[in-house]
Scaffold this motif. Sequence first.
Motif, short mmCIF file in Angstrom:
data_model
loop_
_atom_site.label_atom_id
_atom_site.label_comp_id
_atom_site.label_asym_id
_atom_site.label_seq_id
_atom_site.Cartn_x
_atom_site.Cartn_y
_atom_site.Cartn_z
N VAL A 1 0.86 -1.19 0.00
CA VAL A 1 0.00 0.00 0.00
C VAL A 1 0.89 1.23 0.00
CG1 VAL A 1 -1.79 1.29 1.21
CG2 VAL A 1 -1.82 -1.22 1.24
N GLY A 2 0.72 2.07 -1.02
CA GLY A 2 1.41 3.36 -1.07
C GLY A 2 0.42 4.47 -0.78
N LEU A 3 0.93 5.62 -0.42
CA LEU A 3 0.07 6.75 -0.07
C LEU A 3 0.41 7.96 -0.94
CD1 LEU A 3 0.11 6.68 3.85
CD2 LEU A 3 -1.51 5.58 2.29
N VAL A 4 -0.63 8.69 -1.33
CA VAL A 4 -0.48 9.99 -1.96
C VAL A 4 -0.95 11.02 -0.93
CG1 VAL A 4 -1.17 11.51 -3.83
CG2 VAL A 4 -0.83 9.07 -4.27
N MET A 5 -0.07 11.93 -0.58
CA MET A 5 -0.34 12.88 0.49
C MET A 5 -1.33 13.95 0.03
SD MET A 5 1.42 11.53 2.84
CE MET A 5 1.49 12.77 4.13
N PRO A 6 -1.88 14.73 0.98
CA PRO A 6 -2.85 15.77 0.60
C PRO A 6 -2.33 16.78 -0.42
CG PRO A 6 -2.94 15.36 2.96
CD PRO A 6 -1.77 14.59 2.44
N ASP A 7 -1.01 17.01 -0.44
CA ASP A 7 -0.46 17.97 -1.40
C ASP A 7 -0.13 17.33 -2.75
OD1 ASP A 7 1.69 16.42 -0.70
OD2 ASP A 7 3.03 18.07 -0.19
N GLY A 8 -0.48 16.05 -2.93
CA GLY A 8 -0.23 15.37 -4.19
C GLY A 8 1.10 14.65 -4.26
#
Length: 388
Positions: free
Chosen positions: A230-237
Amino acid sequence: MRFIRFGLPALFLALTACDEPPAPEAPPTEVFVVTASEQPYQPGRTFTARMESRSDVNITAQVTGKLVAVHFREGDVVEAGAPLFDIDPAPYKAALSQAKAERDRARANLSEANSNLTRASKLIDKGYISDSEYDTLQSRKQEAQAAAKSAEAALESAQVDLSYTHIAASQAGRVARSVASVGDVVSPSFGTLTTLVGQGNMQAVFQIPERLLTEAATSPDQPELSEIEVGLVMPDGSTYPQTGNIVYVSNRVAINTGTVEVRAAMPNPNDLLRPGMFVQAQVRLKESIQGLMLPQAALQVDQQGTYVFAVNEQDTVIRLNLQTGERIGENVLVDDGLPAGTRVILRGIQKVRPGSVVTATAFKPATQAHEGSPDTQAAQDAKEGATP
């Protein structure tokens, strides 16, 4: 005579026109093509997730008293055992002293009861005391033993209450603001004094539709959880630099939403992830697989569906109807309808129709300044990629 005067020039022009060569044919239209090829990618899906901490601790008071000290600043990172609050210990010290006195008195009574029973054991054999008197002394000893145990328990309780006047961090982490101030009277019913969030034990919590769960369960190619990351994309993209693993899949479907809760454990060495943060969770295979791809700009859509214009071996334009899959960056996965190695028109789509003969040139992205600025290139690509 008038007819001869006007007819001869016309006849001369007509004869002259017959001697002119025919107009040259227009050269084939030049188009720029890309070759459909298999490329590595990681199949996956993206879900909106919320970050939670498995070590999110509510700090509360266990005893009642006046708050006399707050040992931290809001937002501090503290170590396990670091002092947080102090409640006035004076009444609890007094209670402890009283409990010690009660214990000592209970011990003295027990000692006296033991001595009396010992003497009675010698006298009853000689008949100096009755059985009833001996039984009474035995009961008093048992009562003294019970009183001594009760006094010991009261002493332990008083010691625990006194220890509760000093509130320390149960773990390392970041502490929130203090709800109570020095001078406030706090108690177990006061509620949360502050919260303490550990930097580790962060989890991304998201919901997957029950349809996907059913498809995954019935698919013959269903991967094991150990094969998924599982990877994450942060709120700032931006992309979070760490990946995590799925650690929990709910055993039931939420009635209201028709979804299943999934949790992924995420490392948080730099304390970048915070509880309550919304991110995009990208669930994908750890190992890449091969898939046939095309640039998104090459695809066209009409009432018949998705298609591309391709160039065959005779440099003739043909139409190929496609079945496409997920989007991978700027490319689209092609599931059916396109053989590998096919030359697909990327630029010049509006200038051709099926059956047109063209000159196909391999497309090369502009990298030099004289080949066009990025804005100009993007505008041209968008124009060429429009549906005819």
